[in-house]
Design a protein around this motif. Structure first.
Motif, short mmCIF file in Angstrom:
data_model
loop_
_atom_site.label_atom_id
_atom_site.label_comp_id
_atom_site.label_asym_id
_atom_site.label_seq_id
_atom_site.Cartn_x
_atom_site.Cartn_y
_atom_site.Cartn_z
N LYS A 231 33.25 -25.16 -10.01
CA LYS A 231 33.26 -26.56 -10.44
C LYS A 231 32.94 -27.45 -9.25
O LYS A 231 33.39 -27.22 -8.13
CB LYS A 231 34.64 -26.91 -10.99
CG LYS A 231 35.00 -26.21 -12.29
CD LYS A 231 36.36 -26.65 -12.78
CE LYS A 231 36.72 -25.96 -14.09
NZ LYS A 231 38.07 -26.37 -14.58
N SER A 232 32.15 -28.48 -9.50
CA SER A 232 31.79 -29.42 -8.45
C SER A 232 31.25 -30.68 -9.10
O SER A 232 30.88 -30.68 -10.27
CB SER A 232 30.75 -28.82 -7.51
OG SER A 232 29.57 -28.48 -8.20
N VAL A 254 28.51 -30.15 -4.12
CA VAL A 254 29.07 -31.41 -3.62
C VAL A 254 30.35 -31.70 -4.39
O VAL A 254 30.37 -31.68 -5.62
CB VAL A 254 28.06 -32.57 -3.81
CG1 VAL A 254 28.68 -33.90 -3.39
CG2 VAL A 254 26.78 -32.29 -3.04
N GLY A 255 31.43 -31.96 -3.65
CA GLY A 255 32.69 -32.31 -4.30
C GLY A 255 33.36 -31.14 -5.00
O GLY A 255 33.71 -31.23 -6.18
N PRO A 257 36.47 -29.08 -5.90
CA PRO A 257 37.91 -29.31 -5.85
C PRO A 257 38.67 -28.05 -5.43
O PRO A 257 38.47 -26.97 -5.98
CB PRO A 257 38.25 -29.68 -7.30
CG PRO A 257 37.21 -28.98 -8.12
CD PRO A 257 35.96 -28.94 -7.28
N VAL A 258 39.53 -28.21 -4.41
CA VAL A 258 40.43 -27.13 -3.97
C VAL A 258 41.79 -27.77 -3.79
O VAL A 258 42.03 -28.45 -2.78
CB VAL A 258 39.94 -26.48 -2.66
CG1 VAL A 258 40.90 -25.37 -2.24
CG2 VAL A 258 38.53 -25.92 -2.82
N GLY A 259 42.66 -27.58 -4.76
CA GLY A 259 43.94 -28.28 -4.75
C GLY A 259 43.70 -29.78 -4.80
O GLY A 259 42.95 -30.28 -5.64
N ALA A 260 44.30 -30.51 -3.87
CA ALA A 260 44.14 -31.97 -3.83
C ALA A 260 42.95 -32.38 -2.98
O ALA A 260 42.68 -33.58 -2.83
CB ALA A 260 45.43 -32.61 -3.30
N ARG A 261 42.22 -31.44 -2.41
CA ARG A 261 41.10 -31.73 -1.52
C ARG A 261 39.76 -31.49 -2.22
O ARG A 261 39.70 -30.84 -3.26
CB ARG A 261 41.17 -30.86 -0.27
CG ARG A 261 42.49 -30.88 0.46
CD ARG A 261 42.48 -29.90 1.61
NE ARG A 261 43.77 -29.71 2.23
CZ ARG A 261 44.02 -28.82 3.18
NH1 ARG A 261 43.04 -28.03 3.63
NH2 ARG A 261 45.24 -28.70 3.69
N THR A 262 38.68 -31.99 -1.59
CA THR A 262 37.34 -31.67 -2.03
C THR A 262 36.49 -31.31 -0.82
O THR A 262 36.72 -31.82 0.29
CB THR A 262 36.67 -32.83 -2.78
OG1 THR A 262 36.61 -33.97 -1.93
CG2 THR A 262 37.42 -33.16 -4.06
N TYR A 263 35.50 -30.46 -1.03
CA TYR A 263 34.64 -29.98 0.04
C TYR A 263 33.19 -29.99 -0.43
O TYR A 263 32.91 -29.84 -1.63
CB TYR A 263 35.01 -28.55 0.44
CG TYR A 263 36.41 -28.37 0.94
CD1 TYR A 263 36.70 -28.47 2.30
CD2 TYR A 263 37.46 -28.10 0.07
CE1 TYR A 263 38.00 -28.30 2.78
CE2 TYR A 263 38.76 -27.93 0.52
CZ TYR A 263 39.03 -28.03 1.87
OH TYR A 263 40.31 -27.86 2.33
N ASP A 264 32.27 -30.12 0.53
CA ASP A 264 30.84 -29.89 0.28
C ASP A 264 30.49 -28.55 0.90
O ASP A 264 30.81 -28.29 2.08
CB ASP A 264 29.99 -30.99 0.90
CG ASP A 264 30.23 -32.35 0.25
OD1 ASP A 264 30.81 -32.39 -0.85
OD2 ASP A 264 29.85 -33.37 0.87
N ILE A 265 29.84 -27.69 0.12
CA ILE A 265 29.62 -26.30 0.53
C ILE A 265 28.16 -25.93 0.36
O ILE A 265 27.53 -26.29 -0.64
CB ILE A 265 30.52 -25.34 -0.31
CG1 ILE A 265 31.99 -25.68 -0.05
CG2 ILE A 265 30.23 -23.88 0.03
CD1 ILE A 265 32.95 -24.93 -0.96
N THR A 266 27.62 -25.21 1.34
CA THR A 266 26.26 -24.68 1.26
C THR A 266 26.32 -23.16 1.38
O THR A 266 26.91 -22.64 2.34
CB THR A 266 25.37 -25.24 2.38
OG1 THR A 266 25.30 -26.66 2.25
CG2 THR A 266 23.96 -24.66 2.30
N VAL A 284 30.98 -24.98 5.21
CA VAL A 284 31.90 -25.84 4.47
C VAL A 284 32.13 -27.12 5.27
O VAL A 284 32.59 -27.08 6.42
CB VAL A 284 33.24 -25.13 4.22
CG1 VAL A 284 34.18 -26.04 3.42
CG2 VAL A 284 33.02 -23.81 3.47
N ASP A 285 31.82 -28.27 4.67
CA ASP A 285 32.08 -29.57 5.28
C ASP A 285 33.43 -30.09 4.82
O ASP A 285 33.78 -29.98 3.64
CB ASP A 285 30.99 -30.57 4.89
CG ASP A 285 29.64 -30.24 5.51
OD1 ASP A 285 29.63 -29.53 6.54
OD2 ASP A 285 28.62 -30.68 4.95
#
Length: 405
Positions: A231-232, A254-255, A257-266, A284-285
């Motif tokens: 999911k993103s 982009v965006g 969701p991992v728990g209460a956080r969000t990350y941008d991943i390539t 991972v940004d």
């Protein structure tokens, strides 16, 4: 190790007739007793330029050995700026052998036509079956929905040994295509009446993935909680290259969701000719320092796994009657020693990731996490009926990856 060996230009011109003679050769060394076939060597533009008498400019590179034989090679533009960034070539080395190769800068039109041994296919399900370029990842988790949109449900990649595919939706799983041919076949898989769930002359889809990580899909772990990267806010696909040596593409999220956080991943995925495995680099940004990358192997039909260590790699693997029709299949995740954390088994049922042999990998700021996923199928090579043979191939893969020049 890179070693510059200076040669007299006239002597080398006699060896390589018709080529502009470079001033120095690049030496590759097999530090192992066992031979290495189709070893992929990758050098940057600047590294190659050191071995030429003048600046490369916009030319491409031909690679030859001391006898004047062309080695399969390709020049890859990784950032789409119109200038190639890396040279990749294949070389065969006997045990303990040192071999010197030479580079010649030529116009693109003069690059030899090498046999294509890698391929990427991401196409639409319906005629005219054109390639997908700018479609966002679907947010559905329903296989029938995505199978009506995209051929093979998402991007697929192959070499002359094996193939894989990614579900281009929120499941984001990775599946395996077992191959019985060295030909590139996935351009026609799943269209014009072809059913890749049934054994064809070329092979078939051989893995049941379910809600597992399948063949090396990814998640993020914080503490004891693991979240699937699926999911993103938006997910995209970008083709980078394919050719005689390697194929490469990127999946971006982009965006996430991992728990209460969000990350941008390539997630950059590549596959080289002759390998039983594909290679992953995951960036991972937004890291805060307590995250780990997670990948793994589906254990729907093989509940036991085993660990191995070889060269620079620590390995999680399984072998058993776990292919689609019950035939023998071996799978392995190879992780560099310096980033390997631990392994464990996901629950067999419940929410989230299930039925997976899991492995955690360290994440660092500005440094991609790396791993490789290997597959060996008995219909591809009868040797894979036995665990001993599978282990031998895993060891060989670790040697190929560990053998630095």
């Amino acid at each position: 190790m890179q070693v510059k060996t200076i040669f007299i230009l006239a002597l080398f011109a006699a060896l390589v007739a018709g080529c502009k003679a470079p001033q120095s050769g690049y030496e590759v060394t097999n530090k192992l007793e066992d031979p290495l076939q189709d070893k992929a060597v990758v050098l940057t533009y600047d590294e190659v330029n050191q071995y030429l008498p003048g600046d490369i400019g916009s030319d491409y590179i031909v690679v030859v050995d001391a006898d004047g034989n062309n080695l399969p090679s390709q020049c890859d533009d990784l950032n789409n700026d119109g200038q190639w960034d890396e040279l990749a070539f294949l070389v065969d080395l006997a045990g303990g052998e040192n071999k010197t190769v030479y580079f010649d800068a030529v116009p693109k039109s003069e690059v030899p036509d090498y046999t294509k041994r890698t391929n990427i296919r991401f196409g639409y399900k319906d005629e005219p079956y054109v390639e997908v370029t700018d479609e966002a990842r679907l947010k559905s988790t329903d296989s029938p929905t995505i199978s009506e949109v995209f051929q093979m449900e998402g991007p697929a990649w192959e070499n002359d040994k094996v193939g894989f595919r990614n579900y281009y939706d929120a499941r984001n799983g990775i599946d395996i295509y077992g191959k019985r041919t060295t030909e590139m076949v996935l351009d026609s898989a799943g269209i014009r009446g072809q059913n890749y769930h049934e054994l064809d002359d070329w092979g078939m889809d051989i893995l049941k993935v379910g809600n597992s990580l399948g063949a090396g899909a990814i998640g993020i772990r914080i503490g004891d909680e693991v979240s699937r990267v699926g999911k993103s806010e938006k997910g995209t696909y970008e083709f980078i290259t394919e050719g005689p040596v390697r194929a490469m593409f990127e999946l971006k999220y982009v965006g996430v969701p991992v728990g209460a956080r969000t990350y941008d991943i390539t997630h950059r995925i590549s596959i080289c000719a002759g390998d039983l495995f594909y290679r992953s680099k995951v960036s991972v940004d937004g890291l805060q320092g307590d995250e780990q990358l997670v990948t793994g192997i589906v254990n729907m039909h093989q509940k036991e796994s085993f660990r191995m260590e070889e060269g620079d790699y620590r390995i999680l693997a399984s072998h058993g009657s776990q292919a689609y029709q019950g035939e023998k299949l071996g799978m392995a995740v190879l992780v560099p020693r310096n980033s390997f954390v631990e392994t464990w088994k996901a629950p067999d049922e419940g929410e989230g990731i299930v039925e997976t042999h899991m492995v955690a990998i360290d994440l660092e700021v500005n440094t991609p996490a790396k791993y490789c996923f290997l597959s060996g199928w008995e219909y591809q090579d009868e040797g894979f009926k036995t665990e001993d043979y599978f282990r031998e191939q895993v060891v060989h893969a670790a040697h190929m990856l560990s053998n630095k020049f």
